[in-house]
Design a protein around this motif. Structure first.
Motif, PDB file in Angstrom:
ATOM      1  N   GLU A  91       0.836  -1.211   0.000  1.00 34.73           N
ATOM      2  CA  GLU A  91       0.000   0.000   0.000  1.00 34.73           C
ATOM      3  C   GLU A  91       0.869   1.259   0.000  1.00 34.73           C
ATOM      4  OE1 GLU A  91      -3.223   0.188  -0.222  1.00 34.73           O
ATOM      5  OE2 GLU A  91      -4.100  -1.679   0.535  1.00 34.73           O
ATOM      6  N   VAL A  92       1.951   1.238   0.780  1.00 35.57           N
ATOM      7  CA  VAL A  92       2.855   2.396   0.815  1.00 35.57           C
ATOM      8  C   VAL A  92       3.470   2.636  -0.567  1.00 35.57           C
ATOM      9  CG1 VAL A  92       5.056   3.237   1.746  1.00 35.57           C
ATOM     10  CG2 VAL A  92       3.372   2.186   3.280  1.00 35.57           C
ATOM     11  N   THR A  93       3.912   1.566  -1.208  1.00 37.78           N
ATOM     12  CA  THR A  93       4.500   1.692  -2.542  1.00 37.78           C
ATOM     13  C   THR A  93       3.490   2.224  -3.537  1.00 37.78           C
ATOM     14  OG1 THR A  93       5.983  -0.170  -2.057  1.00 37.78           O
ATOM     15  CG2 THR A  93       5.712   0.443  -4.368  1.00 37.78           C
ATOM     16  N   THR A  94       2.260   1.760  -3.438  1.00 38.15           N
ATOM     17  CA  THR A  94       1.193   2.248  -4.314  1.00 38.15           C
ATOM     18  C   THR A  94       0.985   3.749  -4.147  1.00 38.15           C
ATOM     19  OG1 THR A  94       0.051   0.120  -4.317  1.00 38.15           O
ATOM     20  CG2 THR A  94      -1.259   2.056  -4.852  1.00 38.15           C
ATOM     21  N   GLU A  95       1.036   4.223  -2.915  1.00 35.81           N
ATOM     22  CA  GLU A  95       0.865   5.653  -2.652  1.00 35.81           C
ATOM     23  C   GLU A  95       1.997   6.465  -3.270  1.00 35.81           C
ATOM     24  OE1 GLU A  95       0.582   5.710   1.566  1.00 35.81           O
ATOM     25  OE2 GLU A  95      -1.435   4.816   1.612  1.00 35.81           O
ATOM     26  N   LEU A  96       3.229   5.929  -3.217  1.00 35.51           N
ATOM     27  CA  LEU A  96       4.355   6.601  -3.868  1.00 35.51           C
ATOM     28  C   LEU A  96       4.153   6.657  -5.380  1.00 35.51           C
ATOM     29  CD1 LEU A  96       7.397   5.069  -1.931  1.00 35.51           C
ATOM     30  CD2 LEU A  96       6.567   7.417  -1.786  1.00 35.51           C
ATOM     31  N   PHE A  97       3.683   5.557  -5.942  1.00 33.00           N
ATOM     32  CA  PHE A  97       3.456   5.513  -7.386  1.00 33.00           C
ATOM     33  C   PHE A  97       2.326   6.466  -7.793  1.00 33.00           C
ATOM     34  CE2 PHE A  97       5.162   0.878  -7.868  1.00 33.00           C
ATOM     35  CZ  PHE A  97       6.451   1.357  -7.685  1.00 33.00           C
ATOM     36  N   GLU A  98       1.314   6.583  -6.945  1.00 33.24           N
ATOM     37  CA  GLU A  98       0.218   7.509  -7.262  1.00 33.24           C
ATOM     38  C   GLU A  98       0.737   8.943  -7.365  1.00 33.24           C
ATOM     39  OE1 GLU A  98      -3.441   9.724  -5.087  1.00 33.24           O
ATOM     40  OE2 GLU A  98      -2.872   7.761  -4.296  1.00 33.24           O
ATOM     41  N   ALA A  99       1.648   9.315  -6.470  1.00 28.81           N
ATOM     42  CA  ALA A  99       2.187  10.676  -6.495  1.00 28.81           C
ATOM     43  C   ALA A  99       2.972  10.958  -7.771  1.00 28.81           C
ATOM     44  CB  ALA A  99       3.073  10.893  -5.269  1.00 28.81           C
ATOM     45  N   VAL A 100       3.467   9.900  -8.414  1.00 26.24           N
ATOM     46  CA  VAL A 100       4.221  10.066  -9.656  1.00 26.24           C
ATOM     47  C   VAL A 100       3.331  10.610 -10.769  1.00 26.24           C
ATOM     48  CG1 VAL A 100       5.417   8.787 -11.492  1.00 26.24           C
ATOM     49  CG2 VAL A 100       5.924   8.289  -9.101  1.00 26.24           C
ATOM     50  N   ILE A 101       2.037  10.290 -10.725  1.00 23.68           N
ATOM     51  CA  ILE A 101       1.121  10.646 -11.816  1.00 23.68           C
ATOM     52  C   ILE A 101       1.114  12.146 -12.070  1.00 23.68           C
ATOM     53  CG2 ILE A 101      -1.310  10.680 -12.524  1.00 23.68           C
ATOM     54  CD1 ILE A 101      -1.617   7.972 -11.098  1.00 23.68           C
ATOM     55  N   ALA A 102       1.082  12.944 -11.007  1.00 27.29           N
ATOM     56  CA  ALA A 102       1.036  14.399 -11.176  1.00 27.29           C
ATOM     57  C   ALA A 102       2.300  14.919 -11.857  1.00 27.29           C
ATOM     58  CB  ALA A 102       0.841  15.079  -9.821  1.00 27.29           C
ATOM     59  N   GLU A 103       3.464  14.447 -11.401  1.00 26.21           N
ATOM     60  CA  GLU A 103       4.719  14.934 -11.984  1.00 26.21           C
ATOM     61  C   GLU A 103       4.885  14.457 -13.420  1.00 26.21           C
ATOM     62  OE1 GLU A 103       8.343  14.858  -9.822  1.00 26.21           O
ATOM     63  OE2 GLU A 103       7.334  14.763  -7.871  1.00 26.21           O
ATOM     64  N   ALA A 104       4.524  13.205 -13.680  1.00 28.54           N
ATOM     65  CA  ALA A 104       4.625  12.696 -15.052  1.00 28.54           C
ATOM     66  C   ALA A 104       3.697  13.461 -15.975  1.00 28.54           C
ATOM     67  CB  ALA A 104       4.292  11.206 -15.078  1.00 28.54           C
ATOM     68  N   GLY A 105       2.520  13.822 -15.461  1.00 28.08           N
ATOM     69  CA  GLY A 105       1.591  14.613 -16.262  1.00 28.08           C
ATOM     70  C   GLY A 105       2.153  15.978 -16.618  1.00 28.08           C
ATOM     71  N   GLU A 106       2.781  16.643 -15.641  1.00 25.47           N
ATOM     72  CA  GLU A 106       3.389  17.943 -15.925  1.00 25.47           C
ATOM     73  C   GLU A 106       4.541  17.800 -16.921  1.00 25.47           C
ATOM     74  OE1 GLU A 106       2.400  20.972 -15.179  1.00 25.47           O
ATOM     75  OE2 GLU A 106       0.637  20.010 -14.286  1.00 25.47           O
ATOM     76  N   ASP A 107       5.319  16.723 -16.783  1.00 25.61           N
ATOM     77  CA  ASP A 107       6.386  16.455 -17.759  1.00 25.61           C
ATOM     78  C   ASP A 107       5.804  16.356 -19.165  1.00 25.61           C
ATOM     79  OD1 ASP A 107       8.276  16.386 -15.793  1.00 25.61           O
ATOM     80  OD2 ASP A 107       8.354  14.200 -15.650  1.00 25.61           O
ATOM     81  N   TYR A 108       4.695  15.646 -19.266  1.00 24.52           N
ATOM     82  CA  TYR A 108       4.069  15.443 -20.575  1.00 24.52           C
ATOM     83  C   TYR A 108       3.582  16.771 -21.162  1.00 24.52           C
ATOM     84  CZ  TYR A 108       0.342  14.472 -23.877  1.00 24.52           C
ATOM     85  OH  TYR A 108      -0.476  14.483 -24.981  1.00 24.52           O
ATOM     86  N   PHE A 109       2.942  17.594 -20.333  1.00 27.43           N
ATOM     87  CA  PHE A 109       2.422  18.862 -20.847  1.00 27.43           C
ATOM     88  C   PHE A 109       3.538  19.806 -21.275  1.00 27.43           C
ATOM     89  CE2 PHE A 109      -1.324  17.777 -18.048  1.00 27.43           C
ATOM     90  CZ  PHE A 109      -2.180  17.502 -19.100  1.00 27.43           C
ATOM     91  N   SER A 110       4.673  19.756 -20.566  1.00 25.53           N
ATOM     92  CA  SER A 110       5.773  20.654 -20.910  1.00 25.53           C
ATOM     93  C   SER A 110       6.631  20.125 -22.053  1.00 25.53           C
ATOM     94  CB  SER A 110       6.656  20.900 -19.679  1.00 25.53           C
ATOM     95  OG  SER A 110       7.227  19.684 -19.229  1.00 25.53           O
ATOM     96  N   ASN A 111       6.667  18.779 -22.217  1.00 28.37           N
ATOM     97  CA  ASN A 111       7.491  18.193 -23.283  1.00 28.37           C
ATOM     98  C   ASN A 111       6.827  16.918 -23.791  1.00 28.37           C
ATOM     99  OD1 ASN A 111       9.553  17.501 -25.047  1.00 28.37           O
ATOM    100  ND2 ASN A 111      10.809  16.556 -23.450  1.00 28.37           N
ATOM    101  N   PRO A 112       5.821  17.047 -24.644  1.00 29.07           N
ATOM    102  CA  PRO A 112       5.082  15.861 -25.098  1.00 29.07           C
ATOM    103  C   PRO A 112       5.829  15.010 -26.113  1.00 29.07           C
ATOM    104  CG  PRO A 112       4.259  17.829 -26.189  1.00 29.07           C
ATOM    105  CD  PRO A 112       5.263  18.300 -25.168  1.00 29.07           C
ATOM    106  N   ALA A 113       6.952  15.490 -26.641  1.00 30.27           N
ATOM    107  CA  ALA A 113       7.615  14.783 -27.745  1.00 30.27           C
ATOM    108  C   ALA A 113       8.296  13.495 -27.303  1.00 30.27           C
ATOM    109  CB  ALA A 113       8.640  15.705 -28.403  1.00 30.27           C
ATOM    110  N   GLY A 114       8.804  13.429 -26.079  1.00 27.60           N
ATOM    111  CA  GLY A 114       9.498  12.236 -25.635  1.00 27.60           C
ATOM    112  C   GLY A 114      10.926  12.180 -26.153  1.00 27.60           C
ATOM    113  N   ALA A 115      11.613  11.080 -25.831  1.00 32.04           N
ATOM    114  CA  ALA A 115      13.019  10.912 -26.222  1.00 32.04           C
ATOM    115  C   ALA A 115      13.187   9.551 -26.885  1.00 32.04           C
ATOM    116  CB  ALA A 115      13.914  11.014 -24.991  1.00 32.04           C
ATOM    117  N   GLN A 116      13.331   9.564 -28.208  1.00 34.35           N
ATOM    118  CA  GLN A 116      13.473   8.315 -28.954  1.00 34.35           C
ATOM    119  C   GLN A 116      14.626   8.426 -29.939  1.00 34.35           C
ATOM    120  OE1 GLN A 116       9.377   8.568 -30.337  1.00 34.35           O
ATOM    121  NE2 GLN A 116       8.991   6.558 -29.460  1.00 34.35           N
ATOM    122  N   ILE A 117      15.389   7.358 -30.033  1.00 37.29           N
ATOM    123  CA  ILE A 117      16.481   7.308 -30.996  1.00 37.29           C
ATOM    124  C   ILE A 117      15.896   7.046 -32.379  1.00 37.29           C
ATOM    125  CG2 ILE A 117      18.655   6.174 -31.598  1.00 37.29           C
ATOM    126  CD1 ILE A 117      18.851   5.255 -28.677  1.00 37.29           C
TER     127      ILE A 117
END
Length: 415
Positions: A347-373
């Motif tokens: 449950e603790v690990t799940t809560e940590l992973f849930e908090a990732v969603i907000a930061e990953a979302g902001e990453d996506y909005f600021s840089n939607p292109a991603g990094a691909q070779i």
């Protein structure tokens, strides 16, 4: 018995005759050569898993070439790696991915306006390995260097479905039960506690999306073991972050008809484990962050989904409920199978992973292109003999490493 089929072909293990499959694959590989690619850090040579992998690979007559993409800090480390793999009966290329020769070749590519200098890590290792392997092989299997339970059945199962032309398959991905080989417990935390509830929550939030259905069809989308035809290897972009496995599935989705995609059961499986990390910039939290960015980008790119910050707020709420429900189900499954299960820590690990969603979302909005070779076809358009140059660099590096080893041995041997 589990017969369930998915959107993609699921190849179960019903106690198949592996010896018969091996005989067939040996025959097929004579006409359609195969290769195994292993991205590795030098540190893996000092762990027992890679020795086990090498020893089992040496028994695989159906593997015609081995390509190791190695990150080594010094020529001495590289020389030890070359020596380590010398016992393999197959022709083996050890690419020193950060060595001077490979670096110069990639710099020349940059001089011609295809700059790969920003790409590092496993993504670059995979890209280099697939390029060199595709020179000789029609089917290429790739797996990590830290598999504790490795057996020769692994490359056998990955490669055979691709060489049996009657099947018409171009991509085959492994799935398995992640059970700890030392402590009897459920592993695969990112899959169980993040990806599975995430995909369920996204489906509830966005409705039917074929890409989400496609990802859900894979029983273990994060597995690092897969095989593909050399043609496909040259035509897909390789993600350069910790979302490599999910990002690779996105490339397969874009390039391959779903009837040509399969997954196969490797049984019970274990490898080295990552820490959760103390922030979203390290460990499993960073992995979750990169995975979510990849999924959001692909939803926009292939399904024309327009995402907003309101979607991310709703996603966190739905994710929390789904993760709690799945955790209860894992608890029941583990307890009946006499596996250790720390429900509170889950449950603790799940809560940590849930908090990732907000930061990953902001990453996506600021840089939607991603990094691909960029894919290999683009690189070859810039430098047609790039694969040959990289192969020759590996051969020259290996010859130089052997010569240095001989000189060293002569210097320290008693008169």
């Amino acid at each position: 018995m589990d017969y369930k089929q998915e959107l993609i072909t699921t190849i179960h293990d019903f106690g198949c005759n592996s010896e018969l499959l091996e005989e067939k694959l040996i025959q097929l590989s004579e006409q359609a050569p195969t290769a195994v690619v292993i991205p590795a850090l030098y540190e893996e040579l000092e762990r027992p898993a890679l020795t086990r992998i090498r020893n089992h690979l040496g028994q695989c007559a159906f593997v015609k070439k081995v390509v190791v993409s190695l990150y080594a800090k010094t020529i001495a480390q590289y020389a030890k790696a070359v020596e380590f793999f010398e016992s393999l009966p197959q022709p083996t290329a050890v690419i020193w991915e950060n060595g001077e020769r490979v670096t110069r070749i990639l710099e020349t590519l940059g001089d011609r306006n295809l700059d790969l200098s920003s790409f590092r890590g496993k993504g670059l290792a995979v890209w280099l390995g697939l390029g060199v392997a595709s020179l000789d092989a029609e089917a290429i299997a790739l797996h990590d260097a830290d598999i504790i339970t490795y057996e020769r059945s692994y490359p056998l199962k990955l490669l055979y479905p691709l060489l049996e032309k009657e099947f018409g398959l171009a991509f085959n991905k492994a799935y398995y039960a992640r059970i700890g080989s030392e402590s009897r417990q459920l592993n695969g935390r990112v899959m169980r506690l993040f990806v599975t509830p995430l995909l369920t929550a996204l489906t509830e939030l966005l409705g039917y999306q074929n890409y989400l259905r496609y990802l859900n069809a894979f029983r273990y989308p994060l597995s690092g073991e897969f095989a593909m035809t050399s043609d496909l290897a040259l035509n897909i972009r390789i993600p350069s972050n910790w979302g490599l496995e999910v990002g690779l599935l996105a490339e397969v989705y874009r390039n391959v008809a779903q009837k040509r995609i399969a997954q196969i059961d490797l049984g019970v499986f274990d490898h080295k484990h990552q820490t959760v990390g103390s922030s979203t910039k390290e460990g499993l939290q960073k992995m979750c962050r990169d995975i979510l960015r990849s999924i959001l980008r692909t939803l926009t790119e292939t399904e024309q989904v327009v995402l907003t910050r309101e979607h991310l707020h709703s996603l966190r709420i739905k994710f929390r409920r789904q993760a709690q429900d799945y955790t209860r189900q894992y608890f029941v499954d583990a307890r009946v199978n006499n596996l250790e299960f720390g429900r509170h820590q889950e449950e603790v690990t799940t809560e940590l992973f849930e908090a990732v969603i907000a930061e990953a979302g902001e990453d996506y909005f600021s840089n939607p292109a991603g990094a691909q070779i960029p894919d290999w076809t683009r690189a070859l358009a810039v430098m047609p003999d790039l694969r040959e140059q990289l192969r020759d660099a590996a051969l020259t590096d290996a010859a130089e490493a052997k010569a240095l080893r001989v000189v060293h041995n002569e210097a320290v041997s008693p008169v």
